[in-house]
Scaffold this motif. Sequence first.
Motif, short mmCIF file in Angstrom:
data_model
loop_
_atom_site.label_atom_id
_atom_site.label_comp_id
_atom_site.label_asym_id
_atom_site.label_seq_id
_atom_site.Cartn_x
_atom_site.Cartn_y
_atom_site.Cartn_z
N PHE A 45 0.78 -1.24 0.00
CA PHE A 45 0.00 0.00 0.00
C PHE A 45 0.81 1.29 0.00
O PHE A 45 0.34 2.29 -0.51
N VAL A 46 1.97 1.29 0.64
CA VAL A 46 2.68 2.56 0.79
C VAL A 46 3.49 2.84 -0.48
O VAL A 46 4.19 1.96 -0.98
N ARG A 47 3.35 4.05 -0.99
CA ARG A 47 4.05 4.44 -2.22
C ARG A 47 4.79 5.75 -1.98
O ARG A 47 4.41 6.53 -1.10
N SER A 48 5.82 6.01 -2.79
CA SER A 48 6.62 7.21 -2.52
C SER A 48 5.87 8.48 -2.92
O SER A 48 6.03 9.51 -2.29
N ASN A 49 5.06 8.43 -3.96
CA ASN A 49 4.19 9.56 -4.36
C ASN A 49 4.92 10.90 -4.32
O ASN A 49 4.44 11.85 -3.69
N PRO A 50 6.09 11.03 -4.97
CA PRO A 50 6.88 12.24 -4.79
C PRO A 50 6.35 13.42 -5.60
O PRO A 50 5.78 13.22 -6.68
N ARG A 51 6.54 14.60 -5.07
CA ARG A 51 6.39 15.81 -5.87
C ARG A 51 7.80 16.07 -6.41
O ARG A 51 8.62 16.72 -5.77
N HIS B 241 -1.56 17.01 -1.60
CA HIS B 241 -0.21 17.21 -1.09
C HIS B 241 -0.01 16.62 0.30
O HIS B 241 1.03 16.84 0.93
N SER B 243 0.67 13.58 1.31
CA SER B 243 1.80 12.68 1.51
C SER B 243 3.12 13.45 1.56
O SER B 243 4.04 13.05 2.25
N VAL B 244 3.19 14.60 0.86
CA VAL B 244 4.41 15.42 0.91
C VAL B 244 4.57 16.02 2.32
O VAL B 244 5.66 15.99 2.91
N MET B 253 2.83 7.75 3.61
CA MET B 253 1.38 7.51 3.55
C MET B 253 1.02 6.52 2.45
O MET B 253 1.66 6.48 1.41
#
Lengths: 99, 417
Positions: A45-51, B241, B243-244, B253
Amino acid sequence: MLLIHCPYCDETLPEPEFAYAGEAHIARPADPSSLSDEEWRDFLFVRSNPRGVHAERWRHVHGCGRFFNSLRETVSDRFLATYKAGEPRPKTDGPGALS
Amino acid sequence: MTHFSALSLLKNALTGNKDWDAQWPDAQPRNEYDVIIVGAGGHGLGAAYYLAKEHGITNVAVIEKGWLGGGNTGRNTTIIRSNYLYDESARLYDHALDLWENLSTELNYNTMFSRRGVMMLAHNVHDVQSFQRHIHANRLNGVDNRWLSAAEAKEFCPPVNISPDARYPVMGAALQMRAGTARHDAVAWGYARAAAKRGVDIIQNCPVLSIRRGPDGSVEGVETGKGFIRAKKVAVSAAGHTSVVMKSAGIRMPLESYPLQALVSEPVKPCFPCVVMSNTVHAYISQSDKGELVVGAGTDQYVSYSQRGGLPLIEHTVAAICEVFPIFRRMRMLRKWGGIVDVSPDRSAILGKTPVKGLYVNCGWGTGGFKATPGAAHTLAWTVAKDEPHPINAPFTLERFTTGRLIDEAAAAAVAH
């Protein structure tokens, strides 16, 4: 619309030819029965999801049908690189890095 | 602050509308607050309002990196409904719907809540069975929902094409009459005004850069573009935003952020009486009080923070709209936009405490957060004030991704995902 370079066909084609397939370089656990609940959570479930720069899988569904990886900047949606499955993630910092 | 009423309207009309007060002051941050809320959307502002009103906590700041209500609160398609399948979701969304019904009066602000009904079209046998299951589950939970035949659907919403040779024939529909729309901006403004009236500081154009934790691991405050602000409790309500922001507190998250697009047409005279959703062809549409057709598309397939999204999604949605509503084929579209939605693995919200003491989170609303605004805000305020889950938000924990007790609306609900 994204223009995506398939590293197998060596062609840059419009996004509807491709299917997104989630974050790249997430290895399946070598020994699943030894994983704790927290490790399963992180894997499933956990993902890095970076900006910022995101390593992700794409599949050329309306072409060669093969999976490949890419690095894409998630604010501008600009691709830094696409590379074949199994190849290491190209460097994005330090000397010789992509920009 | 002026109380809005027919009398105040009349009085100000007579003086040329020159004497209206500012609706809320543009606050500058103080050094310390009891509670900081990250994100001044409807959810964050609402939580501040309920903290002040129901829990007597008025030393609160809502910190926003852009302008108030400029994120997903101002970018959604304003649909409000509560016909979710599972008990946990039904309770949460129906609680929100209960609060929506009196919101304009409570806030002394016209949120233009309109119970015009939400109709979901069934286009195949699977849809029919799935919707009827939903209707039964909803009614067992006391949630309004009923079945319409294709002819009844046409009668309720004449622009729907129910011709049997349509590419996506309509086989019936589920109708929640209690559902409808509200004016999204007014929700943010109404909560902001009512919260500011009770002493809440609303700090705009001030990005939260990170969450600072003390030596014992608990929250100390937030680093912002305007310096460090101390607080023992921080609630993150930052949508795409989240998770950031959470990463800066050391929490990774279970969220991914995707663009979700919408578009509106040129304004036309009233021609569309309700909200119609079609999950199978992925189109949903309503008409705003200004007369624009408001059309929602799906999420783009890839993670992005671009607030833009790709044209293939729009093309797909518009094609579906033209098939289901042939009268709109020559309608011109005025503008399109995107918002960044935080999607959780089970498509249900994450709402409550976190492993960090003093840190709370309200996120994971994905494509459907607007309808939940009052309910999410109300139960988040409870959790922040009492440091314990509200009975309604208790199932929506972050721990469910460890325990496996998911609320799996992704596969089962009548949700446009």
